[in-house]
Design a protein around this motif. Structure first.
Motif, PDB file in Angstrom:
ATOM      1  N   ILE A 247       0.837  -1.201   0.000  1.00  0.00           N
ATOM      2  CA  ILE A 247       0.000   0.000   0.000  1.00  0.00           C
ATOM      3  C   ILE A 247       0.874   1.254   0.000  1.00  0.00           C
ATOM      4  O   ILE A 247       0.538   2.253  -0.631  1.00  0.00           O
ATOM      5  CB  ILE A 247      -1.003  -0.011   1.180  1.00  0.00           C
ATOM      6  N   PHE A 248       2.026   1.207   0.666  1.00  0.00           N
ATOM      7  CA  PHE A 248       2.924   2.359   0.691  1.00  0.00           C
ATOM      8  C   PHE A 248       3.523   2.611  -0.690  1.00  0.00           C
ATOM      9  O   PHE A 248       3.664   3.756  -1.109  1.00  0.00           O
ATOM     10  CB  PHE A 248       4.024   2.185   1.728  1.00  0.00           C
TER      11      PHE A 248
ATOM     12  N   ALA B 202       7.092  11.241   2.899  1.00  0.00           N
ATOM     13  CA  ALA B 202       6.470  11.404   4.216  1.00  0.00           C
ATOM     14  C   ALA B 202       5.028  11.863   4.031  1.00  0.00           C
ATOM     15  O   ALA B 202       4.748  12.726   3.200  1.00  0.00           O
ATOM     16  CB  ALA B 202       7.248  12.422   5.045  1.00  0.00           C
ATOM     17  N   PHE B 203       4.136  11.274   4.811  1.00  0.00           N
ATOM     18  CA  PHE B 203       2.712  11.602   4.693  1.00  0.00           C
ATOM     19  C   PHE B 203       2.022  11.353   6.028  1.00  0.00           C
ATOM     20  O   PHE B 203       2.542  10.640   6.891  1.00  0.00           O
ATOM     21  CB  PHE B 203       2.055  10.774   3.580  1.00  0.00           C
TER      22      PHE B 203
ATOM     23  N   VAL C 149       7.173   8.152   7.623  1.00  0.00           N
ATOM     24  CA  VAL C 149       8.286   8.387   6.705  1.00  0.00           C
ATOM     25  C   VAL C 149       8.681   7.026   6.142  1.00  0.00           C
ATOM     26  O   VAL C 149       8.981   6.095   6.902  1.00  0.00           O
ATOM     27  CB  VAL C 149       9.484   9.040   7.420  1.00  0.00           C
ATOM     28  N   ILE C 150       8.673   6.923   4.812  1.00  0.00           N
ATOM     29  CA  ILE C 150       8.958   5.639   4.176  1.00  0.00           C
ATOM     30  C   ILE C 150      10.026   5.792   3.099  1.00  0.00           C
ATOM     31  O   ILE C 150      10.093   6.818   2.427  1.00  0.00           O
ATOM     32  CB  ILE C 150       7.679   5.028   3.551  1.00  0.00           C
ATOM     33  N   PRO C 151      10.855   4.775   2.940  1.00  0.00           N
ATOM     34  CA  PRO C 151      11.788   4.792   1.818  1.00  0.00           C
ATOM     35  C   PRO C 151      11.023   4.448   0.542  1.00  0.00           C
ATOM     36  O   PRO C 151      10.027   3.726   0.578  1.00  0.00           O
ATOM     37  CB  PRO C 151      12.787   3.687   2.166  1.00  0.00           C
TER      38      PRO C 151
ATOM     39  N   ALA D 218       9.168  -0.916   5.137  1.00  0.00           N
ATOM     40  CA  ALA D 218       9.855  -0.190   6.204  1.00  0.00           C
ATOM     41  C   ALA D 218       9.269   1.207   6.368  1.00  0.00           C
ATOM     42  O   ALA D 218       8.984   1.883   5.374  1.00  0.00           O
ATOM     43  CB  ALA D 218      11.349  -0.096   5.891  1.00  0.00           C
ATOM     44  N   HIS D 219       9.081   1.622   7.617  1.00  0.00           N
ATOM     45  CA  HIS D 219       8.571   2.964   7.874  1.00  0.00           C
ATOM     46  C   HIS D 219       8.875   3.394   9.301  1.00  0.00           C
ATOM     47  O   HIS D 219       9.051   2.579  10.183  1.00  0.00           O
ATOM     48  CB  HIS D 219       7.070   3.087   7.574  1.00  0.00           C
TER      49      HIS D 219
END
Length: 130
Positions: free
Chosen positions: A3-4, A25-26, A39-41, A91-92
């Protein structure tokens, strides 16, 4: 595709806070408290500690101005950080305005803000990043 990854690709809408070539980032749409940011890569890796050294070190540098903006935008003692990673296999890092350690308790019920409340939180944070 997680989903990310779909959020990064624009296939699922989000309340974007910041973005660069490596990170996105959201707002968490089911936050623990108002102002909760993810925050996600942009690379799809399940476990944060499986990221390469460059991503692992840069994620905190990317998150720092967002955390400072959160601290200014929402009444709190500081911006807490948490890595749980159980709900989405991508990862987040959670950035959360906190007043006590209990504010990072993920077993508590989550808020269900309206789209207007999310937009307001987004604007408060992004205005401080400008």
């Amino acid at each position: 595709m997680t989903i990310f990854s779909k959020i990064i690709a624009g296939q699922i809408p989000s309340y974007k806070i910041a973005e660069n070539n490596r990170f996105y980032a959201f707002l968490d749409i089911f936050p623990l408290v108002k102002g909760h940011v993810l925050v996600i890569p942009k690379t799809e890796v399940d476990n944060l500690f499986d990221l390469g050294d460059d991503y692992l070190s840069e994620i905190l540098v990317f998150a720092r101005p967002i955390a400072k903006a959160i601290e200014q935008a929402f009444p709190c003692n500081r911006c807490g950080i948490s890595v749980v990673g159980l709900e989405v296999p991508h990862a987040h890092v959670h950035l959360i305005p906190i007043n006590s350690a209990d504010d990072l308790n993920f077993t508590r019920g989550k808020l269900q803000p309206t789209p207007e409340e999310l937009k307001d939180a987004q604007q408060k944070i992004t205005a401080l990043l400008a």
